[in-house]
Write a protein that holds these residues in place. Structure first.
Motif, PDB file in Angstrom:
ATOM      1  N   ILE A 114       6.257 -21.592   7.037  1.00  0.00           N
ATOM      2  CA  ILE A 114       7.004 -20.329   7.089  1.00  0.00           C
ATOM      3  C   ILE A 114       6.016 -19.166   7.134  1.00  0.00           C
ATOM      4  CG2 ILE A 114       9.130 -21.116   5.986  1.00  0.00           C
ATOM      5  CD1 ILE A 114       8.056 -20.215   3.315  1.00  0.00           C
ATOM      6  N   PRO A 115       6.416 -18.033   7.725  1.00  0.00           N
ATOM      7  CA  PRO A 115       5.536 -16.873   7.795  1.00  0.00           C
ATOM      8  C   PRO A 115       5.314 -16.225   6.422  1.00  0.00           C
ATOM      9  CG  PRO A 115       7.281 -16.753   9.451  1.00  0.00           C
ATOM     10  CD  PRO A 115       7.648 -17.839   8.501  1.00  0.00           C
ATOM     11  N   VAL A 116       4.123 -15.652   6.246  1.00  0.00           N
ATOM     12  CA  VAL A 116       3.768 -14.951   5.015  1.00  0.00           C
ATOM     13  C   VAL A 116       3.387 -13.510   5.370  1.00  0.00           C
ATOM     14  CG1 VAL A 116       2.252 -14.880   2.996  1.00  0.00           C
ATOM     15  CG2 VAL A 116       2.921 -17.099   3.979  1.00  0.00           C
ATOM     16  N   ILE A 117       4.048 -12.556   4.730  1.00  0.00           N
ATOM     17  CA  ILE A 117       3.778 -11.134   4.939  1.00  0.00           C
ATOM     18  C   ILE A 117       3.039 -10.589   3.727  1.00  0.00           C
ATOM     19  CG2 ILE A 117       4.788  -8.851   5.321  1.00  0.00           C
ATOM     20  CD1 ILE A 117       7.297 -10.264   6.406  1.00  0.00           C
ATOM     21  N   ALA A 118       1.901  -9.935   3.949  1.00  0.00           N
ATOM     22  CA  ALA A 118       1.215  -9.212   2.872  1.00  0.00           C
ATOM     23  C   ALA A 118       1.739  -7.782   2.877  1.00  0.00           C
ATOM     24  CB  ALA A 118      -0.288  -9.230   3.081  1.00  0.00           C
ATOM     25  N   LEU A 131      -7.638 -11.907   1.173  1.00  0.00           N
ATOM     26  CA  LEU A 131      -6.317 -12.522   1.045  1.00  0.00           C
ATOM     27  C   LEU A 131      -5.308 -11.851   1.974  1.00  0.00           C
ATOM     28  CD1 LEU A 131      -4.268 -14.393  -0.312  1.00  0.00           C
ATOM     29  CD2 LEU A 131      -4.111 -12.734  -2.192  1.00  0.00           C
ATOM     30  N   ALA A 132      -5.298 -10.518   1.977  1.00  0.00           N
ATOM     31  CA  ALA A 132      -4.352  -9.788   2.829  1.00  0.00           C
ATOM     32  C   ALA A 132      -4.555 -10.123   4.297  1.00  0.00           C
ATOM     33  CB  ALA A 132      -4.502  -8.285   2.602  1.00  0.00           C
ATOM     34  N   CYS A 133      -5.822 -10.134   4.742  1.00  0.00           N
ATOM     35  CA  CYS A 133      -6.141 -10.402   6.154  1.00  0.00           C
ATOM     36  C   CYS A 133      -5.792 -11.823   6.571  1.00  0.00           C
ATOM     37  CB  CYS A 133      -7.629 -10.158   6.417  1.00  0.00           C
ATOM     38  SG  CYS A 133      -8.113  -8.431   6.311  1.00  0.00           S
ATOM     39  N   SER A 134      -5.622 -12.708   5.594  1.00  0.00           N
ATOM     40  CA  SER A 134      -5.344 -14.110   5.898  1.00  0.00           C
ATOM     41  C   SER A 134      -3.857 -14.412   5.981  1.00  0.00           C
ATOM     42  CB  SER A 134      -5.991 -15.005   4.829  1.00  0.00           C
ATOM     43  OG  SER A 134      -7.386 -14.782   4.775  1.00  0.00           O
ATOM     44  N   CYS A 135      -3.012 -13.423   5.658  1.00  0.00           N
ATOM     45  CA  CYS A 135      -1.572 -13.603   5.822  1.00  0.00           C
ATOM     46  C   CYS A 135      -1.192 -13.418   7.290  1.00  0.00           C
ATOM     47  CB  CYS A 135      -0.819 -12.626   4.926  1.00  0.00           C
ATOM     48  SG  CYS A 135      -1.048 -12.958   3.152  1.00  0.00           S
ATOM     49  N   ASP A 136      -0.008 -13.860   7.660  1.00  0.00           N
ATOM     50  CA  ASP A 136       0.409 -13.822   9.061  1.00  0.00           C
ATOM     51  C   ASP A 136       0.681 -12.400   9.545  1.00  0.00           C
ATOM     52  OD1 ASP A 136       0.488 -16.722   9.271  1.00  0.00           O
ATOM     53  OD2 ASP A 136       2.251 -16.609   7.993  1.00  0.00           O
ATOM     54  N   ILE A 137       1.217 -11.577   8.662  1.00  0.00           N
ATOM     55  CA  ILE A 137       1.603 -10.207   8.992  1.00  0.00           C
ATOM     56  C   ILE A 137       1.183  -9.323   7.826  1.00  0.00           C
ATOM     57  CG2 ILE A 137       3.592  -8.649   9.318  1.00  0.00           C
ATOM     58  CD1 ILE A 137       5.076 -10.998  10.615  1.00  0.00           C
ATOM     59  N   ILE A 138       0.759  -8.088   8.122  1.00  0.00           N
ATOM     60  CA  ILE A 138       0.461  -7.115   7.063  1.00  0.00           C
ATOM     61  C   ILE A 138       1.311  -5.873   7.284  1.00  0.00           C
ATOM     62  CG2 ILE A 138      -1.264  -5.659   5.948  1.00  0.00           C
ATOM     63  CD1 ILE A 138      -3.418  -7.571   6.831  1.00  0.00           C
ATOM     64  N   THR A 139       2.095  -5.507   6.264  1.00  0.00           N
ATOM     65  CA  THR A 139       2.729  -4.193   6.244  1.00  0.00           C
ATOM     66  C   THR A 139       2.010  -3.369   5.185  1.00  0.00           C
ATOM     67  OG1 THR A 139       4.390  -4.895   4.605  1.00  0.00           O
ATOM     68  CG2 THR A 139       4.979  -5.086   6.947  1.00  0.00           C
ATOM     69  N   ALA A 140       1.917  -2.069   5.409  1.00  0.00           N
ATOM     70  CA  ALA A 140       1.143  -1.243   4.489  1.00  0.00           C
ATOM     71  C   ALA A 140       1.789   0.110   4.286  1.00  0.00           C
ATOM     72  CB  ALA A 140      -0.275  -1.059   5.023  1.00  0.00           C
ATOM     73  N   SER A 141       1.642   0.610   3.079  1.00  0.00           N
ATOM     74  CA  SER A 141       1.982   2.000   2.802  1.00  0.00           C
ATOM     75  C   SER A 141       0.963   2.896   3.500  1.00  0.00           C
ATOM     76  CB  SER A 141       1.933   2.247   1.289  1.00  0.00           C
ATOM     77  OG  SER A 141       1.709   3.598   0.992  1.00  0.00           O
ATOM     78  N   GLU A 142       1.377   4.099   3.849  1.00  0.00           N
ATOM     79  CA  GLU A 142       0.456   5.035   4.484  1.00  0.00           C
ATOM     80  C   GLU A 142      -0.703   5.404   3.556  1.00  0.00           C
ATOM     81  OE1 GLU A 142       2.971   8.265   5.536  1.00  0.00           O
ATOM     82  OE2 GLU A 142       3.506   8.767   3.453  1.00  0.00           O
ATOM     83  N   LYS A 143      -0.571   5.091   2.259  1.00  0.00           N
ATOM     84  CA  LYS A 143      -1.641   5.364   1.296  1.00  0.00           C
ATOM     85  C   LYS A 143      -2.530   4.145   1.034  1.00  0.00           C
ATOM     86  CE  LYS A 143       0.684   9.122  -1.151  1.00  0.00           C
ATOM     87  NZ  LYS A 143       1.120   9.644  -2.488  1.00  0.00           N
ATOM     88  N   ALA A 144      -2.266   3.049   1.702  1.00  0.00           N
ATOM     89  CA  ALA A 144      -3.033   1.825   1.478  1.00  0.00           C
ATOM     90  C   ALA A 144      -4.466   1.967   1.996  1.00  0.00           C
ATOM     91  CB  ALA A 144      -2.350   0.641   2.156  1.00  0.00           C
TER      92      ALA A 144
END
Length: 280
Positions: A114-118, A131-144
């Motif tokens: 199954i897909p994993v979103i960071a 860890l974040a870069c190794s997930c399938d998808i990354i969503t981020a706050s504009e402050k990240a």
């Protein structure tokens, strides 16, 4: 939605280094050890490995979101206290175990069906960035923020470097991050192709759930086969990659859900996947 469930859990359960919340077919795994800035200690890594493996065993879960309970930090990276030299001869073995545990977690994430979103609210630093870069998808706050600051503490981020260089981040950007330790913003990460989508801070959680729900509308069996093919062919040369993809397509077409999808398309209706039919 998840915030309300999490508050209830925190009021009724003993706090651990992670918190798991399920809502319909989405599992949220929350790094939840603010005292250590969600550092990837051995305990944290063991907990994350257990949480992700358990998600794969749950037939109802179709998407994982990996997030943080803290607004300003996703993870600060490895717990540097566990990398100090003491008089104990087992120091090196412990450090090797920690580094290998994170690689094991990353392999589990990429081998999950199954897909994993960071979901990155704040700073993803060093091994947290890995860890974040190794997930399938990354969503981020504009402050990240995303960084590999080890060089500033006298430890080059060699293992995080593997993840950021093997992600879509351009080499010259990755080397600048590694050699200076300076962070890149969420918007820069998006422009470089590392982040999938950037949201205003107050919309990140809802936006990530909306994305997860879009994914979850699809057939779990097809998602699993597609993800397997994606990572199998990604580092192959073009000829071998196409052969892997052709084999995957042929396997895909055999699935009942594929035939239902074709039939639904021709009949101009929404497909009803096999599991959904069984649950009716």
């Amino acid at each position: 939605m998840f915030a309300k469930i999490l508050n209830t859990l925190n009021n009724t359960c003993l706090r651990n280094v992670t918190t798991v919340v399920d809502h319909h077919c989405i599992r949220k795994i929350i790094l939840d050890f603010p005292k250590n800035k969600n550092s990837l200690s051995l305990d944290m890594l063991n907990s994350l490995i257990s949480d992700t493996q358990n998600a794969a065993l749950n037939t109802n879960i179709k998407v994982i979101i990996m997030s943080s309970s803290q607004p300003n930090i996703f993870s600060s990276g490895h717990d540097l206290k566990q990398f100090q030299k003491n008089k104990n001869d087992n120091d090196l073995q412990l450090q090797k175990e920690i580094l290998e545990k994170l690689v094991r977690l990353i392999n589990i994430i990429q081998n999950l069906p199954i897909p994993v979103i960071a979901e990155i609210k704040g700073h993803a630093a060093a091994a947290g960035c890995q860890l974040a870069c190794s997930c399938d998808i990354i969503t981020a706050s504009e402050k990240a923020l995303f960084s590999t600051p080890g060089i500033k503490q006298g430890i080059f981020c060699s293992t995080p470097g593997v993840a950021i260089i093997k992600s879509s981040l351009p080499l010259k950007i990755a080397t600048k991050m590694l050699f200076t330790g300076d962070p890149i913003t969420a918007q820069e990460a998006y422009q470089f192709g590392l982040v999938s989508q950037v949201f205003p801070e107050h919309l990140l959680e809802d936006g990530t759930v909306e994305l997860a729900n879009k994914i979850a509308k699809n057939s779990k069996e097809v998602l699993s086969l597609g993800k397997q093919c994606l990572y199998q062919q990604i580092n192959l040369d073009k000829e071998k990659a196409y052969q892997v993809a052709i084999d995957a397509m042929l396997e895909n077409i055999k699935l009942d859900d594929a035939q239902e999808g074709i039939k639904a398309f021709l009949e101009k209706r929404t497909p009803i996947w096999v599991k959904a039919k069984m649950n009716k």
